[in-house]
Design a protein around this motif. Structure first.
Motif: not given
Length: 265
Positions: A81-91, A144-150, A170-175
């Motif tokens: 299953i592919g899951h796209v979450n804009p809150r992906h917690p990369i540190r 990276m911008s939020q769009g690039e991260r998404g 998936p568009t949370t926080g994007l302009d």
């Protein structure tokens, strides 16, 4: 005959003794692109948790990729299953390439002592190009911008060739520009990955990709309508879900919503 990628039958869910989902039915076929619509607190993210094999229902049945929750190894199922979450917690300072490669391991960070095969690396570059980031493969997450991260996360979600793609707001926080770029990427997937089914969660009609084929509108944990997008996304249904008079419009494949103007007497 369309093969069911996802099926929920009579699903209820209780949290802290309170029932927050009431008899949810949903069937998603291969190649279909669904949107879950409704106000905050309606139960959209809870439903997505079942779709992603993250949560068990209190009652009812959930079948994901032909396997029933409660009778299958959830961790193994999630690899498909592919899951796209804009809150992906990369540190850490992962590059776009690194992020996409974690899609093969199903991890947040790079696995120690794991190296991608030549085929996996080639597939990663192919997906990076698919989402329009081929000139940014070496860009690091913090820069990276939020769009690039998404878009990176969409490529990551496709790495393991999933049959089901989940997009959680998936568009949370994007302009506006970044939102449109991301939605174009999602639309392109319907052509480049025609057998992949998807479920997208949002409460903004403007965030529906043109490729959306079906929709479910929920409110207070109940389904108000489900089916072909044009039949479901109507002024009447959206007004009922959000408890406010809303005019829904559809123009050149995109949806919009505005509060209905009151007549001045």
């Amino acid at each position: 005959m369309t093969v069911d990628v996802l099926r929920l039958d009579g699903v209820t869910f209780r949290r802290n003794g309170k029932e927050i989902l009431h008899g949810i039915d949903l069937r998603v076929g291969a190649g279909e692109h669904w949107a879950l619509l409704g106000p905050n607190g309606a139960g959209k993210s809870t439903i997505l948790g079942f779709c992603g094999a993250q949560t068990h229902p209190t009652s009812g049945t959930v079948d994901v990729l032909g396997r029933r929750l409660g009778r299958v190894d959830m961790q193994e199922l999630r690899r498909h299953i592919g899951h796209v979450n804009p809150r992906h917690p990369i540190r850490s300072d992962l590059t776009v390439l690194d992020v996409v490669l974690t899609g093969f391991t199903g991890t947040i960070e790079k696995m120690m002592r794991w190296a991608p095969s030549d085929a996996e690396r080639a597939r990663a570059y192919e997906l990076i190009a698919l989402v329009g980031l081929d000139d940014r493969a070496d860009a690091e997450w913090p820069t990276m911008s939020q769009g690039e991260r998404g878009r990176s996360l969409i490529a990551r979600a496709l790495a393991a060739s999933p049959a089901l793609l989940l997009l959680d707001e998936p568009t949370t926080g994007l302009d506006v520009a970044a939102r449109e770029q991301l939605l174009e990427t999602v639309d392109d997937l319907s052509r480049s990955e025609p057998e992949v089914a998807s479920v997208l969660v949002t409460h903004h009609l403007e965030e529906l990709p043109e490729s959306t084929t079906h929709a479910m509108v929920i409110a207070d944990g109940r389904v108000l309508a489900a089916g072909a997008t044009a039949d479901v996304v109507t002024s009447e249904t959206i007004s009922e879900a959000f408890r406010h008079p809303i005019d829904v419009a559809h123009d050149e494949g995109r949806w919009s919503a505005r509060a209905r103007k009151r007549l001045v007497v």
